[in-house]
Design a protein around this motif. Structure first.
Motif, PDB file in Angstrom:
ATOM      1  N   ARG A 197       0.856  -1.185   0.000  1.00 58.60           N
ATOM      2  CA  ARG A 197       0.000   0.000   0.000  1.00 58.60           C
ATOM      3  C   ARG A 197       0.886   1.226   0.000  1.00 58.60           C
ATOM      4  NH1 ARG A 197      -1.884   3.296   4.577  1.00 58.60           N
ATOM      5  NH2 ARG A 197      -0.552   1.937   5.850  1.00 58.60           N
ATOM      6  N   PRO A 198       0.730   2.136  -0.972  1.00 59.96           N
ATOM      7  CA  PRO A 198       1.520   3.377  -0.937  1.00 59.96           C
ATOM      8  C   PRO A 198       1.155   4.185   0.308  1.00 59.96           C
ATOM      9  CG  PRO A 198      -0.139   3.457  -2.676  1.00 59.96           C
ATOM     10  CD  PRO A 198      -0.148   2.076  -2.155  1.00 59.96           C
ATOM     11  N   ASN A 199       2.087   4.250   1.259  1.00 62.22           N
ATOM     12  CA  ASN A 199       1.742   4.818   2.564  1.00 62.22           C
ATOM     13  C   ASN A 199       2.674   5.921   3.044  1.00 62.22           C
ATOM     14  OD1 ASN A 199       3.975   3.061   3.070  1.00 62.22           O
ATOM     15  ND2 ASN A 199       3.378   2.929   5.222  1.00 62.22           N
ATOM     16  N   ARG A 200       3.783   6.181   2.319  1.00 66.67           N
ATOM     17  CA  ARG A 200       4.714   7.199   2.787  1.00 66.67           C
ATOM     18  C   ARG A 200       5.161   8.116   1.658  1.00 66.67           C
ATOM     19  NH1 ARG A 200       8.831   4.723   7.387  1.00 66.67           N
ATOM     20  NH2 ARG A 200       7.179   4.042   8.821  1.00 66.67           N
ATOM     21  N   VAL A 201       5.219   9.402   1.976  1.00 66.71           N
ATOM     22  CA  VAL A 201       5.803  10.397   1.078  1.00 66.71           C
ATOM     23  C   VAL A 201       7.132  10.834   1.672  1.00 66.71           C
ATOM     24  CG1 VAL A 201       5.550  12.686   0.049  1.00 66.71           C
ATOM     25  CG2 VAL A 201       3.552  11.190   0.259  1.00 66.71           C
ATOM     26  N   TRP A 202       8.186  10.819   0.852  1.00 72.77           N
ATOM     27  CA  TRP A 202       9.549  11.117   1.302  1.00 72.77           C
ATOM     28  C   TRP A 202      10.064  12.386   0.626  1.00 72.77           C
ATOM     29  CZ3 TRP A 202      12.474   7.599   4.435  1.00 72.77           C
ATOM     30  CH2 TRP A 202      11.838   6.384   4.705  1.00 72.77           C
ATOM     31  N   ARG A 203      11.042  12.989   1.285  1.00 70.83           N
ATOM     32  CA  ARG A 203      11.749  14.152   0.732  1.00 70.83           C
ATOM     33  C   ARG A 203      13.214  13.773   0.547  1.00 70.83           C
ATOM     34  NH1 ARG A 203      10.656  17.921   4.509  1.00 70.83           N
ATOM     35  NH2 ARG A 203      12.575  17.546   5.684  1.00 70.83           N
ATOM     36  N   ALA A 210       3.542   9.882   6.822  1.00 72.85           N
ATOM     37  CA  ALA A 210       3.348   8.439   6.954  1.00 72.85           C
ATOM     38  C   ALA A 210       1.889   8.192   7.300  1.00 72.85           C
ATOM     39  CB  ALA A 210       4.265   7.869   8.028  1.00 72.85           C
ATOM     40  N   GLU A 211       1.188   7.475   6.464  1.00 78.06           N
ATOM     41  CA  GLU A 211      -0.232   7.229   6.670  1.00 78.06           C
ATOM     42  C   GLU A 211      -0.428   5.900   7.410  1.00 78.06           C
ATOM     43  OE1 GLU A 211      -3.857   7.547   7.249  1.00 78.06           O
ATOM     44  OE2 GLU A 211      -2.870   9.213   6.200  1.00 78.06           O
ATOM     45  N   GLU A 212      -0.914   5.994   8.638  1.00 77.71           N
ATOM     46  CA  GLU A 212      -1.043   4.822   9.491  1.00 77.71           C
ATOM     47  C   GLU A 212      -2.377   4.112   9.317  1.00 77.71           C
ATOM     48  OE1 GLU A 212       1.549   3.801  10.928  1.00 77.71           O
ATOM     49  OE2 GLU A 212       2.735   5.608  10.581  1.00 77.71           O
ATOM     50  N   ASP A 213      -3.404   4.807   8.857  1.00 79.65           N
ATOM     51  CA  ASP A 213      -4.713   4.191   8.656  1.00 79.65           C
ATOM     52  C   ASP A 213      -4.640   3.322   7.399  1.00 79.65           C
ATOM     53  OD1 ASP A 213      -7.393   3.566   8.099  1.00 79.65           O
ATOM     54  OD2 ASP A 213      -8.122   5.440   8.966  1.00 79.65           O
ATOM     55  N   TRP A 273      -4.364   5.402   1.154  1.00 71.59           N
ATOM     56  CA  TRP A 273      -3.105   5.394   0.427  1.00 71.59           C
ATOM     57  C   TRP A 273      -2.713   6.837   0.124  1.00 71.59           C
ATOM     58  CZ3 TRP A 273      -7.759   3.759  -1.483  1.00 71.59           C
ATOM     59  CH2 TRP A 273      -8.307   4.480  -2.545  1.00 71.59           C
ATOM     60  N   VAL A 274      -1.482   7.044  -0.312  1.00 74.82           N
ATOM     61  CA  VAL A 274      -0.985   8.401  -0.521  1.00 74.82           C
ATOM     62  C   VAL A 274      -0.421   8.564  -1.922  1.00 74.82           C
ATOM     63  CG1 VAL A 274      -0.427   8.643   1.936  1.00 74.82           C
ATOM     64  CG2 VAL A 274       1.354   7.922   0.334  1.00 74.82           C
ATOM     65  N   GLY A 275      -0.352   9.809  -2.351  1.00 77.76           N
ATOM     66  CA  GLY A 275       0.281  10.175  -3.612  1.00 77.76           C
ATOM     67  C   GLY A 275       0.872  11.560  -3.471  1.00 77.76           C
TER      68      GLY A 275
END
Length: 698
Positions: free
Chosen positions: A210-216, A231-234, A238-240
């Motif tokens: 599951r796409p769950n983290r956005v990084w820098r 960081a999406e814990e639920d 999902w994240v984009g």
């Protein structure tokens, strides 16, 4: 068929599953063990059986492949799109599988995109990325990201060599042509640059993919030093990540199937803390676009088919209405430009584009003459522009690219995909074909639209063969599209139809809601109603009708095979989601938890469990006559795991052995099948040869 190729027989190992007091025995659960040599041997045996059973079609497959190849302009060049000081485009070269991504500097006074004779390279072009070079030595190749920095200096791109949609992200310096040492493995789709191109944002997945983290990522630093921005814990979400067209804000999109939240970071301050546009509220979906001093909000808060509002970009707060909700007109997206907004919508089952001028002028829809068509925005990276680039197609009009003048409202055709003469030397003549809209009546009285195309001389006495395609999930609409490969069917007298069943989005949000969760069976009965209608209306007959669908449309195929096997003579199920209940019961599998808001949660809800068990294809295989079935999958598929169709075919063969069941597994591919264009054409030729054979037109 040769006597040396035995019918594959999967050993039966009873494995019990107990939920809500219900005991289910799964004899083929062992096939889910991908690294078991016995699993691979079984899949290889199925491939050998399929090859043996279709060996007589080898010549027809070659013929169909050649028809696709000859009708396609193999050396070609896309319409260049302007961004900053360059025109960007992609070239293909005859004999090469993948595109070559290029750009060319904009010349003084140049407004219209440059053209190329016969797809030849443009004078002065710069090759940014050659997919053929990257793919060398690999059986599979796919690009994930292809993202040029706002200043045109850097290219972020990512590659996948197995089909599992897990990419390695690299950065190329376009000024020097050098590949920078920055390398980030295990990334997902989606990147965004900071304003000064010093920072790149990207996405990774969790153990359930599951796409769950956005990084820098700071340019020039090791990936180990990258910082998690969100960081999406639920596990439902999902994240984009993306950059607004204005290039002033980085958007972090967070969404479940029915709820969303957007956070923003100024592109000029990439280390800033993300600000929430509006906190998530269960059942409220919204998306964000930036325009001047405001954020545009497309939302469904009290608006089933969505409305458009705005809020302050400096201090997001209340939403001020801009375009009110209009039941039956589904607003799908909004794109912001300096002097106008463009809303992509659908009404009466057709797509459309509505232009909203800024600072005066009435909104207007861009008009097209065909009764059945698909229109949408193409690449429009420039924020300040007086022209819109859009794409257009229909069942008989090849993919077309237009520029639309926002002042004069004139459409200029820039390019229509060439359809070259086939092996017989005959040119494609659109007037030799016709498209129709039919309406089937579902069991509950609902009218279901059908789009179909055929040759003008096709009889209406039930004697014509037909292929009916369907999907019906995730609010995804199967809008009319043109296909070169389909011409090979049409020219052999086959009718092609698309059933716009509930669960899709063709007729708005309610159409989708009526084909999901505890209303999912409407998708299946709608499709059967469409098949019955085509026969009743004289377009075809059940013994001349093939059903085709993939992924969630493959679930549809498996369901109608159980529900109405007499309605079809054959079924093509590509990467089919046919063991839906087992998958949705396992939260460790990719996508399962996020899917509970689409199908329901059978782990916690006995009603959902019983309902899914009553329709999931694998659970409901019965000892009756089935149409011939061709199932296709990819070993590295992470969306619908290969073992679902493998188990399904094994059970069909054991429970209803009188049927003809074939399984074809791509051992070096994922959900999308083979990656190279020639390999994709060969796969389509394989499917169409099987279809024509079933229909007696081989």
């Amino acid at each position: 068929m040769t006597t040396e190729t035995p019918v594959p027989v999967a050993r039966r190992v009873p494995t019990e599953r107990i939920h809500h007091g219900d005991t289910v025995v799964d004899e083929y659960a062992w096939l889910a063990t991908k690294d078991d040599p016995e699993t691979i041997s079984y899949l290889a045996a199925e491939n050998a059986w399929t090859e043996a059973r279709t060996a007589h079609l080898a010549g027809l497959r070659t013929e169909l492949f050649e028809e696709i190849r000859r009708r396609t302009q193999e050396t070609d060049l896309s319409v260049p799109t302007r961004k900053g000081g360059h025109w960007y485009y992609t070239r293909t070269v005859a004999g090469q599988q993948y595109g070559v991504h290029c750009r060319r500097a904009v010349r003084a006074g140049e407004v219209a995109p440059p053209v190329s004779a016969d797809g030849a390279p443009l004078e002065g072009e710069e090759i940014l990325l050659d997919g053929n070079q990257l793919a060398e030595g690999h059986d599979f190749f796919s690009l994930g990201a292809f993202d040029v920095s706002p200043d045109g200096r850097f290219l972020a791109y990512s590659t996948d060599f197995s089909g599992d949609e897990r990419f390695t992200l690299r950065i190329k310096d376009l000024d020097t042509g050098e590949l920078l040492p920055d390398e980030i493995p295990g990334t997902f789709y989606g990147t965004a640059w900071s304003a000064d191109a010093s920072v790149l944002f990207y996405v990774t997945v969790d153990e359930a993919w599951r796409p769950n983290r956005v990084w820098r990522h700071v340019m020039g630093t090791p990936a180990a030093d990258d910082v998690v921005v969100h960081a999406e814990e639920d596990e439902r979400f999902w994240v984009g990540v993306e950059l607004t067209r204005s290039e002033r804000f980085i958007l972090i999109d967070i969404a479940s199937k029915i709820t969303s939240e957007v956070r923003v970071i100024p592109a000029s301050n990439p280390t800033g803390e993300p600000a929430v546009i509006a906190p998530r509220r269960q059942g409220v979906e919204y998306s964000v676009e930036h325009h001047g001093h405001r954020f545009l909000i497309l939302h469904n808060d009290g608006a089933e088919d969505f409305a458009l509002a705005y809020t302050s970009a400096d201090a997001p707060g209340d939403w001020v209405p801009l375009v009110e909700h209009s039941p039956g007109t589904r607003l799908e997206s909004v794109d912001a430009f300096a002097d106008h907004l463009v809303v992509t919508l659908r009404s009466n089952g057709l797509t459309g584009l509505r232009v909203l001028p800024i600072g005066g002028g009435d909104p207007h829809d861009i008009e097209f003459p065909e009764p059945l068509h698909t229109v949408g925005l193409d690449a429009n990276p420039e924020y300040r522009t007086g022209r819109l680039r859009l794409r257009y197609t229909s069942l008989i009009v090849p993919d077309s690219v237009y520029d639309y003048d926002l002042v004069t409202r004139e459409l200029t055709l820039l390019r229509r995909r060439p359809v070259l003469p086939g092996p017989d030397g005959r040119a494609y003549q659109p007037e030799e074909y016709e498209q129709h809209r039919e309406w089937a009546l579902a069991d509950d009285g609902t009218k279901i639209p059908i789009s179909l195309v055929c040759r003008r001389d096709t009889p209406r006495d039930g004697s014509a063969p037909c292929v009916i395609y369907g999907y019906g999930s995730y609010e995804a609409s199967m809008d009319p599209w043109f296909s070169v490969g389909r011409l090979s069917l049409l020219d052999r007298g086959v009718v092609f139809a698309v059933a716009h069943v509930r669960g899709g989005g063709e007729l708005g949000r309610r159409w989708y809601e009526q084909g999901k969760m505890l209303a999912k069976k409407n998708t299946f009965t709608d499709f059967v109603a469409c098949a019955r209608h085509l026969a009743k209306a004289g377009w075809t007959a059940p013994d001349r009708l093939i059903a085709r669908g993939g992924s969630a449309g493959g679930l549809l195929m498996g369901a109608v095979a159980n529900l109405a096997p007499d309605a079809f003579t054959g079924i093509v199920a590509q990467v089919p989601f046919v063991d839906a209940l087992s998958s949705i019961l396992d939260p460790s599998l990719p996508l399962t938890v996020t899917e509970w808001e689409e199908w329901g949660n059978p782990l916690d809800d006995p009603e959902v469990y019983a309902y899914m068990k009553s329709y999931t294809p694998y659970e409901n295989v019965a000892a009756h006559d089935y149409p011939a079935i061709l199932a296709m999958t990819g070993l590295n598929d992470t969306r619908v795991l290969y073992h679902e169709p493998a188990k399904w075919i094994a059970r069909l063969r054991a429970v209803a052995p009188q049927g003809e069941y074939l399984l074809k597994t791509e051992m070096e591919a994922g959900h999308g099948g083979p990656s190279g264009r020639y390999d994709a054409w060969r796969e389509e030729a394989f499917v169409n040869a099987w279809i024509l054979d079933r229909l007696g037109r081989a």
